[in-house]
Design a protein around this motif. Structure first.
Motif, PDB file in Angstrom:
ATOM      1  N   SER A  43       0.839  -1.201   0.000  1.00  0.00           N
ATOM      2  CA  SER A  43       0.000   0.000   0.000  1.00  0.00           C
ATOM      3  C   SER A  43       0.873   1.251   0.000  1.00  0.00           C
ATOM      4  O   SER A  43       2.075   1.194   0.294  1.00  0.00           O
ATOM      5  N   ASP A  60      -4.970  -0.275   0.202  1.00  0.00           N
ATOM      6  CA  ASP A  60      -4.568  -1.355   1.111  1.00  0.00           C
ATOM      7  C   ASP A  60      -4.404  -2.690   0.397  1.00  0.00           C
ATOM      8  O   ASP A  60      -3.765  -3.600   0.923  1.00  0.00           O
ATOM      9  N   ASN A  61      -4.988  -2.822  -0.784  1.00  0.00           N
ATOM     10  CA  ASN A  61      -4.856  -4.058  -1.562  1.00  0.00           C
ATOM     11  C   ASN A  61      -3.696  -4.002  -2.547  1.00  0.00           C
ATOM     12  O   ASN A  61      -3.497  -4.943  -3.314  1.00  0.00           O
ATOM     13  N   ASP A 186      -8.711  -6.751   9.715  1.00  0.00           N
ATOM     14  CA  ASP A 186      -9.200  -7.224   8.413  1.00  0.00           C
ATOM     15  C   ASP A 186     -10.701  -6.996   8.272  1.00  0.00           C
ATOM     16  O   ASP A 186     -11.436  -7.822   7.730  1.00  0.00           O
ATOM     17  N   ARG A 209       0.360  -6.045   7.920  1.00  0.00           N
ATOM     18  CA  ARG A 209       0.805  -5.344   6.704  1.00  0.00           C
ATOM     19  C   ARG A 209       0.868  -3.852   6.979  1.00  0.00           C
ATOM     20  O   ARG A 209       1.842  -3.189   6.666  1.00  0.00           O
ATOM     21  N   ASP A 231      -7.460   0.750  12.312  1.00  0.00           N
ATOM     22  CA  ASP A 231      -7.783  -0.182  11.229  1.00  0.00           C
ATOM     23  C   ASP A 231      -6.522  -0.963  10.854  1.00  0.00           C
ATOM     24  O   ASP A 231      -5.563  -0.393  10.319  1.00  0.00           O
ATOM     25  N   HIS A 233      -4.597  -4.188   8.906  1.00  0.00           N
ATOM     26  CA  HIS A 233      -4.659  -5.123   7.778  1.00  0.00           C
ATOM     27  C   HIS A 233      -3.494  -6.109   7.892  1.00  0.00           C
ATOM     28  O   HIS A 233      -2.356  -5.708   8.152  1.00  0.00           O
ATOM     29  N   THR A 234      -3.789  -7.383   7.709  1.00  0.00           N
ATOM     30  CA  THR A 234      -2.761  -8.411   7.823  1.00  0.00           C
ATOM     31  C   THR A 234      -2.257  -8.838   6.451  1.00  0.00           C
ATOM     32  O   THR A 234      -2.896  -8.606   5.418  1.00  0.00           O
ATOM     33  N   ASP A 236      -1.146 -11.512   3.462  1.00  0.00           N
ATOM     34  CA  ASP A 236      -1.828 -12.666   2.872  1.00  0.00           C
ATOM     35  C   ASP A 236      -1.027 -13.946   3.018  1.00  0.00           C
ATOM     36  O   ASP A 236      -1.582 -15.049   2.948  1.00  0.00           O
ATOM     37  N   THR A 357     -13.158 -11.990   3.466  1.00  0.00           N
ATOM     38  CA  THR A 357     -13.114 -10.731   2.722  1.00  0.00           C
ATOM     39  C   THR A 357     -12.806 -11.055   1.260  1.00  0.00           C
ATOM     40  O   THR A 357     -12.212 -12.096   0.956  1.00  0.00           O
ATOM     41  N   ASN A 370     -14.830  -4.210  -2.915  1.00  0.00           N
ATOM     42  CA  ASN A 370     -14.392  -4.854  -1.678  1.00  0.00           C
ATOM     43  C   ASN A 370     -15.609  -5.333  -0.895  1.00  0.00           C
ATOM     44  O   ASN A 370     -16.666  -4.678  -0.915  1.00  0.00           O
ATOM     45  N   LYS A 372     -16.962  -7.959   2.782  1.00  0.00           N
ATOM     46  CA  LYS A 372     -16.606  -8.753   3.951  1.00  0.00           C
ATOM     47  C   LYS A 372     -17.859  -9.351   4.563  1.00  0.00           C
ATOM     48  O   LYS A 372     -18.968  -8.850   4.392  1.00  0.00           O
TER      49      LYS A 372
END
Length: 782
Positions: A43, A60-61, A186, A209, A231, A233-234, A236, A357, A370, A372
């Motif tokens: 990101s 974030d992706n 996540d 992440r 917030d 984010h982990t 993958d 997600t 996106n 979830k």
């Protein structure tokens, strides 16, 4: 609100028309950016089109999209802090959307000219008001308490954040209580992310992440919280090879394993990966053996234990679309021991959940979808001597989908819908003996719209609105918000944000003590609630209004940030602290208080080559107003500081990399905090059972429970000042290309400062936070 909605509608329509008109003569390029060594999405990477002098940033992706490019051949550059620059060539044709992938090589922490340029682009294209973005690399730059780097330790340095200490620590952000801060992992809500020993969170550092901290003025993509958002984010998982870490210290053992389930054969192929992390603390046993000679504080050990498990599987397509499955199980146990080593209170909580997600990159379109769906459960129990057991639980499911459309010049449109359901149970008795038992259900629905327009990289405007509905209260809450930034030049930038916020989740904590392990939750009740003037409120939601401004300026290699902020908590739903079993106001378990918080945060950061320096100075003042009921059915209003009203907070952090191979690192952190407020003890009385005919019912022979009589002035006293110095020294031994051994010697509270943990009200004995606390950690990476 009507004017803001009209402004959003006008800008969206205007840009939609412009985009449609230009799509017949232009083309677009989209794609994803990954780290070359493990395939992780990156990101905040800057994508720059050299010939067109335009660009975009990855989300974030790791996704980016650049539209409205005239037919031609272009060179795209990808730059990011800590990574080598990469470039590719693309050919744009009318009406076509070209899809590309970047793979960047990671490099050391030295900051060169390209990194400086990348950071300047981020500063001028992102508003970043009240926002701090954290990565694992930055977490590891701080001295690691106990030798284990953790997000909880980094958050304590973040501007606007207050922690209550090493034991029982909780997160307070710019005047808000823990329940007013939304914690997302996540996309799933985490209700208690910090362990009883406040040095550690439930999050595995190696699995993170990125983590975004929104301390005020956050936009409409987040809801049902009235103060702040964290917030997280982990990753993958590594799609190239099996890798991981095993770490051992006197506090805990932890490990993480990641690798491919279906290996990516070529950069254009899809993949399947997994990630599993486990950490377990055995401090209650090791502290007795290893630290018993360090003084009174360790004589009976440190009675804290926790176990955290997190797992994730990711399935990625060749176009960047992906589908994730994840689950977690976190638990914590703590005791409070008296001087004889006997437990006077026991606390335990457990949290588990699972979810999915997905990210969809439609073919032939530059948009991104996106979504979830997740379920979680949290339960806490508390048992104290001479006090009734307390418990609280919350079950939560949530689902959401959102759509993002990207326009030229770092502009975008985003909208989405969310649905969530909660069930809360509460069994609680206050200090006057009143028992409250509640079982509540609620469904919330929300829609949000956000538009970000960048006017020639000079002025950025981001209006947004959230439409929130709470079914249990039959209340609809429209919440307009706006963020903006003006770039005077690349070195001087002004920014501001404002918005309306609401939530229907109420925290159950005593405001008479700074440290309180019991962290319960309940949905806003549907019973009658009175405000501080003893008037019935029109709804039982918690409400707040934010206003924050700021200026960023760079002088040579030093980055400065100054942000004054204001939050008006116009309605705070709290337990009625003065309701007893025999008081007149027996109809009201809850009441509506209010509060005002204001402050200013100043930070300076220097990151160049081997040196990292960061200083943060914060000042705040928080005042709550409550209604106190009297036994004659009269009432009085009282202004008071909540227990987290730490007026001054200073953090100084430094890190330096040594050696020709850069295999030594020394770091230090100094923290100063002004005293916390607390409610003073006025006296004691004996509560005897006068019913029955047995000995236990005879008031002349029985031993009753001792009750504390609190001062009529809430939080009228102040504890002592808090200050502490932590240091650590790390050495890395390179074993092979992928394998290394790290040893970290850490010293917490270097000069052994006696910082107050709590005071036992019955015997007036003072218990302190961690004393000087040495630790040696060994980690193997492979």
């Amino acid at each position: 609100m009507r004017h803001l909605f009209s402004l959003i509608s006008f800008i969206i329509c205007f840009n939609a028309f412009s985009s449609f008109a230009q799509s017949t003569t232009t083309g677009s390029v989209k794609g994803f950016v990954y780290e070359k060594g493990n395939g992780e999405a990156l990101s905040n990477v800057n994508i720059f089109v050299k010939e067109a002098k335009t660009g975009a940033q990855t989300d974030d992706n790791g996704y980016f999209s650049i539209s409205q490019l005239l037919p031609s051949t272009y060179t795209l550059f990808a730059t990011a802090f800590g990574y080598d620059t990469a470039f590719i060539t693309v050919k744009i044709e009318v009406g076509n959307v070209v899809s590309k992938k970047f793979y960047l090589n990671a490099k050391g922490l030295e900051l060169g000219g390209v990194d400086v340029s990348a950071r300047k682009i981020q500063k001028t294209t992102r508003i970043n008001i009240g926002t701090t973005t954290i990565t694992p690399k930055e977490i590891k730059l701080l001295p690691s308490s106990g030798g284990e780097p953790d997000l909880a330790q980094y958050l304590q340095v973040t501007p606007g954040v207050t922690f209550t200490g090493d034991q029982g620590g909780q997160l307070y952000i710019r005047g808000g209580s823990p329940v007013q801060t939304g914690i997302l992992l996540d996309g799933i809500t985490i209700y208690n992310p910090f362990h009883s020993i406040g040095l550690y969170s439930v999050f595995e550092t190696e699995a993170i992440r990125s983590a975004d901290v929104y301390t005020a003025g956050f936009n409409a993509t987040y809801g049902n919280r009235s103060s702040a958002i964290l917030d997280i984010h982990t990753k993958d998982g590594n799609n190239q090879r099996l890798s991981g870490i095993v770490s051992l210290s006197p506090i805990m053992i932890r490990g993480m394993l990641e690798g491919p389930l279906l290996k990516q054969k070529t950069p254009d192929d899809g993949s399947a990966t997994f990630l599993l992390s486990v950490k377990h603390s055995y401090l209650s046993q090791t502290s007795k053996v290893l630290y018993s000679g360090l003084g009174e504080s360790f004589k009976n050990g440190l009675p804290f234990e926790f176990t955290d498990i997190y797992g994730k599987m990711s399935f990625s397509g060749n176009n960047g679309s992906k589908f994730n499955l994840f689950g977690f199980n976190f638990n914590d146990k703590a005791n409070i021991l008296n001087s004889a080593g006997v437990s006077t209170a026991q606390f335990d909580w457990a949290s588990f959940g699972a979810g999915t997600t997905f990210v969809v990159s439609p073919s032939g379109s530059s948009s991104l979808i996106n979504g979830k769906f997740a379920y979680s459960n949290y339960k806490i129990n508390n048992q104290e001597v001479n006090f009734a057991p307390r418990s609280s639980s919350i079950n939560n499911f949530e689902g959401a989908i959102d759509f993002t459309y990207f326009f030229s010049g770092y502009s975008q449109l985003k909208y989405g819908i969310e649905v969530a359901g909660q069930n809360t149970k509460l069994d609680y008795r206050n200090s006057l003996g009143n028992t409250i038992v509640l079982d509540r259900n609620n469904t919330t629905a929300a829609a949000f719209f956000l538009f970000k327009k960048n006017f020639n990289q000079r002025f950025i405007l981001e209006p947004s609105i959230r439409l929130q509905y709470y079914s249990s209260l039959s209340k609809f809450s429209p919440e307009p918000r706006i963020n903006m930034k003006f770039n005077v030049n690349s070195n001087l930038r002004f920014k501001a944000a404002a918005g309306l916020y609401s939530q229907n989740i109420v925290g159950i904590k005593s405001d008479r003590d700074v440290v309180n392990f019991f962290n319960g939750f309940v949905l806003s009740p549907d019973q009658q609630i009175l405000n501080t003037n003893r008037e019935r409120v029109d709804n039982n939601l918690e409400r707040a209004q934010h206003l924050v401004a700021g200026v960023e300026f760079d002088i040579k290699d030093v980055e400065f940030n100054l942000e004054p902020w204001f939050k008006n908590f116009s309605q705070i739903i709290q337990l009625n602290r003065t309701k007893g079993v025999n008081t007149f106001n027996t109809a009201y378990d809850f009441q509506a208080d209010k509060g005002v918080a204001a402050g200013i945060d100043f930070s300076a950061k220097y990151v160049i080559k081997r040196v990292f320096l960061w200083g943060v100075i914060s000042y705040q003042k928080i005042t709550y107003t409550t209604r106190l009921e009297n036994f004659d059915n009269t009432y009085t209003s009282q202004d008071y500081p909540p227990p987290f009203d730490r007026r001054m907070n200073i953090n100084l952090v430094g890190s330096y990399t040594l050696g020709k191979k850069k295999d030594w690192e020394i770091s230090a952190r100094f923290n100063y905090g002004s005293p916390f407020p607390f409610t003073q003890t006025q006296g004691f009385n004996e509560n005897v059972n006068i019913t029955g005919t047995s000995i236990s019912g005879n008031p002349m022979t029985q031993n009753g429970n001792i009750n504390t009589i609190y001062s009529n002035t809430i939080n009228g006293g102040r504890l002592t000042q808090y200050h502490r110095l932590d240091m650590s020294l790390k050495k890395t031994f390179k074993i092979s290309t992928y394998s290394s051994l790290e040893t970290t010697f850490a010293m917490t509270n270097v000069y052994d400062r006696n910082n107050v943990f709590y005071v036992n009200r019955l015997d007036n004995k003072v218990y302190y936070q961690l004393p000087v606390f040495p630790s040696l950690n060994v980690s193997w990476r492979f």
